[in-house]
Design a protein around this motif. Structure first.
Motif, PDB file in Angstrom:
ATOM      1  N   GLY A   1       0.781  -1.232   0.000  1.00  0.00           N
ATOM      2  CA  GLY A   1       0.000   0.000   0.000  1.00  0.00           C
ATOM      3  C   GLY A   1       0.806   1.271   0.000  1.00  0.00           C
ATOM      4  O   GLY A   1       0.222   2.364  -0.051  1.00  0.00           O
ATOM      5  N   LYS A   2       2.119   1.165   0.049  1.00  0.00           N
ATOM      6  CA  LYS A   2       2.947   2.371   0.015  1.00  0.00           C
ATOM      7  C   LYS A   2       3.275   2.823  -1.404  1.00  0.00           C
ATOM      8  O   LYS A   2       3.932   3.844  -1.589  1.00  0.00           O
ATOM      9  CB  LYS A   2       4.245   2.151   0.796  1.00  0.00           C
ATOM     10  CG  LYS A   2       4.026   2.039   2.297  1.00  0.00           C
ATOM     11  CD  LYS A   2       5.351   2.036   3.037  1.00  0.00           C
ATOM     12  CE  LYS A   2       5.134   2.050   4.548  1.00  0.00           C
ATOM     13  NZ  LYS A   2       6.411   2.134   5.289  1.00  0.00           N
ATOM     14  N   VAL A   3       2.863   2.044  -2.413  1.00  0.00           N
ATOM     15  CA  VAL A   3       3.158   2.428  -3.791  1.00  0.00           C
ATOM     16  C   VAL A   3       1.871   2.539  -4.612  1.00  0.00           C
ATOM     17  O   VAL A   3       0.876   1.869  -4.332  1.00  0.00           O
ATOM     18  CB  VAL A   3       4.123   1.432  -4.479  1.00  0.00           C
ATOM     19  CG1 VAL A   3       5.504   1.489  -3.848  1.00  0.00           C
ATOM     20  CG2 VAL A   3       3.561   0.022  -4.454  1.00  0.00           C
ATOM     21  N   LYS A   4       1.958   3.377  -5.621  1.00  0.00           N
ATOM     22  CA  LYS A   4       0.857   3.544  -6.568  1.00  0.00           C
ATOM     23  C   LYS A   4       1.438   3.441  -7.976  1.00  0.00           C
ATOM     24  O   LYS A   4       2.372   4.159  -8.323  1.00  0.00           O
ATOM     25  CB  LYS A   4       0.197   4.913  -6.374  1.00  0.00           C
ATOM     26  CG  LYS A   4      -0.911   5.214  -7.368  1.00  0.00           C
ATOM     27  CD  LYS A   4      -1.449   6.624  -7.142  1.00  0.00           C
ATOM     28  CE  LYS A   4      -2.517   6.978  -8.162  1.00  0.00           C
ATOM     29  NZ  LYS A   4      -3.000   8.372  -7.977  1.00  0.00           N
ATOM     30  N   ARG A   5       0.903   2.530  -8.773  1.00  0.00           N
ATOM     31  CA  ARG A   5       1.395   2.343 -10.139  1.00  0.00           C
ATOM     32  C   ARG A   5       0.780   3.407 -11.048  1.00  0.00           C
ATOM     33  O   ARG A   5      -0.445   3.546 -11.125  1.00  0.00           O
ATOM     34  CB  ARG A   5       1.039   0.949 -10.650  1.00  0.00           C
ATOM     35  CG  ARG A   5       1.736   0.541 -11.947  1.00  0.00           C
ATOM     36  CD  ARG A   5       1.428  -0.929 -12.235  1.00  0.00           C
ATOM     37  NE  ARG A   5       2.220  -1.468 -13.325  1.00  0.00           N
ATOM     38  CZ  ARG A   5       1.800  -1.540 -14.584  1.00  0.00           C
ATOM     39  NH1 ARG A   5       0.582  -1.127 -14.894  1.00  0.00           N
ATOM     40  NH2 ARG A   5       2.587  -2.057 -15.515  1.00  0.00           N
ATOM     41  N   VAL A   6       1.622   4.174 -11.725  1.00  0.00           N
ATOM     42  CA  VAL A   6       1.168   5.234 -12.625  1.00  0.00           C
ATOM     43  C   VAL A   6       1.982   5.151 -13.916  1.00  0.00           C
ATOM     44  O   VAL A   6       2.940   4.385 -14.018  1.00  0.00           O
ATOM     45  CB  VAL A   6       1.332   6.635 -11.990  1.00  0.00           C
ATOM     46  CG1 VAL A   6       0.515   6.752 -10.709  1.00  0.00           C
ATOM     47  CG2 VAL A   6       2.806   6.933 -11.702  1.00  0.00           C
TER      48      VAL A   6
ATOM     49  N   VAL B   1       5.648   3.358 -13.801  1.00  0.00           N
ATOM     50  CA  VAL B   1       6.520   3.603 -12.652  1.00  0.00           C
ATOM     51  C   VAL B   1       5.672   3.468 -11.390  1.00  0.00           C
ATOM     52  O   VAL B   1       4.443   3.353 -11.462  1.00  0.00           O
ATOM     53  CB  VAL B   1       7.183   4.998 -12.700  1.00  0.00           C
ATOM     54  CG1 VAL B   1       8.011   5.162 -13.965  1.00  0.00           C
ATOM     55  CG2 VAL B   1       6.132   6.104 -12.603  1.00  0.00           C
ATOM     56  N   TYR B   2       6.321   3.509 -10.251  1.00  0.00           N
ATOM     57  CA  TYR B   2       5.605   3.422  -8.976  1.00  0.00           C
ATOM     58  C   TYR B   2       5.917   4.658  -8.138  1.00  0.00           C
ATOM     59  O   TYR B   2       7.090   4.962  -7.894  1.00  0.00           O
ATOM     60  CB  TYR B   2       6.005   2.165  -8.210  1.00  0.00           C
ATOM     61  CG  TYR B   2       5.532   0.896  -8.872  1.00  0.00           C
ATOM     62  CD1 TYR B   2       4.315   0.312  -8.510  1.00  0.00           C
ATOM     63  CD2 TYR B   2       6.288   0.292  -9.870  1.00  0.00           C
ATOM     64  CE1 TYR B   2       3.872  -0.850  -9.135  1.00  0.00           C
ATOM     65  CE2 TYR B   2       5.856  -0.866 -10.495  1.00  0.00           C
ATOM     66  CZ  TYR B   2       4.640  -1.434 -10.119  1.00  0.00           C
ATOM     67  OH  TYR B   2       4.200  -2.574 -10.748  1.00  0.00           O
ATOM     68  N   GLU B   3       4.880   5.348  -7.736  1.00  0.00           N
ATOM     69  CA  GLU B   3       5.053   6.446  -6.797  1.00  0.00           C
ATOM     70  C   GLU B   3       5.060   5.844  -5.391  1.00  0.00           C
ATOM     71  O   GLU B   3       4.138   5.126  -5.005  1.00  0.00           O
ATOM     72  CB  GLU B   3       3.927   7.460  -6.939  1.00  0.00           C
ATOM     73  CG  GLU B   3       3.959   8.191  -8.266  1.00  0.00           C
ATOM     74  CD  GLU B   3       2.842   9.214  -8.395  1.00  0.00           C
ATOM     75  OE1 GLU B   3       1.910   9.201  -7.550  1.00  0.00           O
ATOM     76  OE2 GLU B   3       2.899  10.023  -9.330  1.00  0.00           O
ATOM     77  N   TYR B   4       6.117   6.140  -4.659  1.00  0.00           N
ATOM     78  CA  TYR B   4       6.309   5.547  -3.330  1.00  0.00           C
ATOM     79  C   TYR B   4       6.105   6.616  -2.262  1.00  0.00           C
ATOM     80  O   TYR B   4       6.688   7.698  -2.329  1.00  0.00           O
ATOM     81  CB  TYR B   4       7.728   4.980  -3.242  1.00  0.00           C
ATOM     82  CG  TYR B   4       8.149   4.552  -1.856  1.00  0.00           C
ATOM     83  CD1 TYR B   4       7.586   3.430  -1.261  1.00  0.00           C
ATOM     84  CD2 TYR B   4       9.110   5.263  -1.153  1.00  0.00           C
ATOM     85  CE1 TYR B   4       7.967   3.017   0.013  1.00  0.00           C
ATOM     86  CE2 TYR B   4       9.504   4.866   0.116  1.00  0.00           C
ATOM     87  CZ  TYR B   4       8.937   3.760   0.697  1.00  0.00           C
ATOM     88  OH  TYR B   4       9.319   3.360   1.955  1.00  0.00           O
ATOM     89  N   TYR B   5       5.257   6.299  -1.298  1.00  0.00           N
ATOM     90  CA  TYR B   5       4.977   7.208  -0.184  1.00  0.00           C
ATOM     91  C   TYR B   5       5.461   6.526   1.097  1.00  0.00           C
ATOM     92  O   TYR B   5       4.774   5.706   1.691  1.00  0.00           O
ATOM     93  CB  TYR B   5       3.477   7.499  -0.117  1.00  0.00           C
ATOM     94  CG  TYR B   5       2.967   8.140  -1.389  1.00  0.00           C
ATOM     95  CD1 TYR B   5       2.958   9.526  -1.549  1.00  0.00           C
ATOM     96  CD2 TYR B   5       2.518   7.357  -2.459  1.00  0.00           C
ATOM     97  CE1 TYR B   5       2.509  10.117  -2.720  1.00  0.00           C
ATOM     98  CE2 TYR B   5       2.073   7.945  -3.630  1.00  0.00           C
ATOM     99  CZ  TYR B   5       2.073   9.320  -3.754  1.00  0.00           C
ATOM    100  OH  TYR B   5       1.639   9.895  -4.922  1.00  0.00           O
ATOM    101  N   GLY B   6       6.667   6.899   1.512  1.00  0.00           N
ATOM    102  CA  GLY B   6       7.325   6.185   2.581  1.00  0.00           C
ATOM    103  C   GLY B   6       6.682   6.310   3.944  1.00  0.00           C
ATOM    104  O   GLY B   6       6.874   5.457   4.814  1.00  0.00           O
ATOM    105  N   ARG B   7       5.915   7.362   4.162  1.00  0.00           N
ATOM    106  CA  ARG B   7       5.318   7.568   5.486  1.00  0.00           C
ATOM    107  C   ARG B   7       3.857   7.168   5.528  1.00  0.00           C
ATOM    108  O   ARG B   7       3.152   7.447   6.473  1.00  0.00           O
ATOM    109  CB  ARG B   7       5.470   9.015   5.911  1.00  0.00           C
ATOM    110  CG  ARG B   7       6.943   9.419   6.085  1.00  0.00           C
ATOM    111  CD  ARG B   7       7.103  10.834   6.538  1.00  0.00           C
ATOM    112  NE  ARG B   7       8.521  11.192   6.611  1.00  0.00           N
ATOM    113  CZ  ARG B   7       8.961  12.416   6.888  1.00  0.00           C
ATOM    114  NH1 ARG B   7       8.095  13.377   7.127  1.00  0.00           N
ATOM    115  NH2 ARG B   7      10.247  12.666   6.936  1.00  0.00           N
TER     116      ARG B   7
END
Length: 254
Positions: A92-97, A246-252
């Protein structure tokens, strides 16, 4: 074991087929860093520059989880196995775009048309090359920070980077600058401050930067975040190549 490669070019064969100039900056040792699973003969590698990480070779969890505490990052998988590892490990920390690659064609630019475009600023707006004063202005606001933020100081930006800005009454209104630099060119970053959008500023500014690059023998590479950016690139003379995931990663993100 993960090590920082002292000779980043040794990982070049792990990224075959990728022509992204931000990655090239890392492999050339101009900007960014490359990490691998072996100093001399890496079989897996991660190149990091700014908000981007590029993955090549054999997928390894240790490389993927390196710098996992970053607040935001864009992960560029080099293969389907890397995609699967990203999805399984980061959940759940990544979003495929999708992003949009633009063809790299050195001889396509119509200089006269670009000169006309650069002169299309509304009254009261000025097109200026980013100097030390504008460099520091760029750092003050989030929307403009990426124009110069990957260079440690103005001296590094002056030596390696290049940018043009549109100024209105002393305020930075729009800019087009080098997100990164490599031998022979730059990767372009474009932005306009919210109150100044839809006035053609990004078009004029980008035309000015492309001309400045051509005068210096540099290639102005363009990679689009969205379809609006693709449209602007086409207007400037570029041609669309392909979309890629690509994957947008939201570390927090919990």
């Amino acid at each position: 074991m993960v090590v920082k490669l002292l000779r980043p070019e040794r990982a070049g064969n792990l990224f075959e087929g990728c022509s992204d100039t931000t990655l090239i900056s890392c492999l050339q040792g101009v900007m960014g860093e490359v990490y691998g699973d072996d100093m001399e003969h890496p079989e897996a590698a991660r190149a990091i520059l700014g908000d981007f990480s590029f993955f090549g070779g054999k997928p390894t969890e240790e490389l993927l989880l390196l710098f996992k505490d970053l607040e935001f990052h864009i992960l560029v998988p080099g293969s389907e196995p890397w995609e699967r590892l990203i999805e399984s490990c980061l959940g759940g920390k990544v979003k495929r775009v999708f992003r949009y690659a633009i063809k790299k064609e050195p001889e396509i630019f119509d200089r006269e048309r670009l000169r006309e475009a650069a002169a299309l600023l509304p009254a009261g707006y000025e097109l200026r090359q980013i100097d030390e004063e504008l460099y520091h202005q760029c750092l003050k606001e989030r929307w403009s920070r990426d124009f110069v933020d990957n260079y440690p100081d103005y001296d590094a930006y002056r030596r390696l980077g290049l940018g043009m800005a549109v100024v209105k009454d002393g305020e930075l209104a729009a800019g087009t600058s080098s997100y990164s630099s490599y031998h022979g060119g730059i990767e372009i970053e474009v932005g306009t401050k919210e109150p100044y959008r839809r006035r053609g500023l990004a078009y004029a500014c980008s035309a000015g930067l492309i001309l400045a690059c051509l005068e210096r023998g540099l290639y102005p590479s363009w990679d689009a975040q969205n379809l609006h950016s693709v449209g602007l690139a086409k207007k400037l003379g570029y041609h669309f190549d392909r979309e890629y995931a690509v994957y947008e990663y939201y570390g927090r993100r919990e």
